[in-house]
Design an enzyme around this catalytic site. Sequence first.
Site: not given
Ligand code: GLN
Length: 467
Positions: A63, A138, A162
Amino acid sequence: MSDAALFGWSSTAEYCTYLDENDKKLGAFLSRTGAAEFQSALERSRSEASGQNPLRGMPFAVKDNIAVKGLPLSCGSKMLDTLSSPYSATAVEKLQQAGAVVVGKTNLDEFGMGSSCDNSALGTTNNPWDVARVAGGSSGGSAAVVAAGMVPFALGSDTGGSIRQPAAFCGTYGLKPSYGVVSRFGLVAYASSLETIGIISLDTQLLRIVFDTMRGQDPKDQSSRPFSPKASEKRQGEKPRIGVIADIEGLAPAMESAYRERLDLIRKKGYEIVEIELPMLEYVVPAYYTIASAEASANLARYAGIRYGHRTDWADEHGELTEKSRDEGFGDEVKLRILLGTYVLRSGFKDQYYLRAQKIRTLLRNEILSAFQKVDQILSPVFPTTAFPHGDAGLDQFQQKLADKFTATANLAAIPALAFPAGQSEGLPFGLQLLGPEFSEHKLIDTASAFTELWEPKTAPGFREWR
Ligand code: GLN
């Protein structure tokens, strides 16, 4: 060893062309290691890593908020889109020492903020099952490349879900380890007390190997901890007692019936299923977004247009330089969270928001730890829906946030969580999640492997097997 050893590809060039071609419809990679560079990394791996190591010569994707020396580290943001990382994350280095080879960096919601990859400033990622839909977020790029069979595993990061949510949307496994077990050195900070580096894969054996390779206390990350699982009280082969949330709310109707069907199958296989109450679950989303935004506002203050990152073309004085650089460099969702974070930390408001969220976090953790006195693992859905369509036909930003309830729980409680493929609902993959006490990663992998045998695992169209 010749090139042919690369999992059936006749050459690295052929493999790299396959990745580029496939990615035209997915948009999962933000950058790729060139064929020549990949070839020399592969040769280095073959000469340096032990022939016994199962990761030797194995390609993987990372990532783009996790540092790999010499590759971009954009975080899906215009703020960092010209950056090349001068160093590698500890987790990446450990995998490279074991012989695994990075093939590219994958798309994400800007700085990890989102659940669709559509918040990336640098491109759109499509779901390999249906390109009109999001891959999730994400870590959507990492889930998409695994689900499409382009790499056997990929690294993601998980602050509130994410890794697990895109894994569920793309029909793969996604492991969020216990907090601190994998070093965060080289992970670009979003919300430091919540996040971990973790793994997306379709192979549970590989998941275990990658986890065992990456983990370990790291002097470069003061919050890292040794992995110290308790000796199991269960005998080998004994089935774990599974807790399920008594009044589960907010699932899409098709998801709710798919979830109940899976529970029946698990029960019929002889697992004891115990209903548990988690009243604090109701406060997970507000507590998570308060804490995550507060930490984000502090972590992202470093992007000031001065040391690195985007700098505006012209400003008359220092304050204006920072203001314009941030205005041009950050996307809307990032700006929203920085503003929200500064608001909840303001003197006079801190008690009401930030400190209250911290108290909720403690209560939630206590509630979960006491549930683990009664059950060994907790099973829940990952997300209330399957992968939603891009754009207005999908979920808006607020609906996406509400849907983080099941996943963000594990981050607030600092416990491990594993999303695993649960088959399909209305033709799209969906995932279930197992939560366990700290350091129970191996047991979660064992249970999820046993569960997935109860239903037909199906792979995305065009999937290429890795063995
Ligand atoms: N949907 C969550 C957020 O927007 C998850 C983000 C993550 O785990 N990086 O913060």
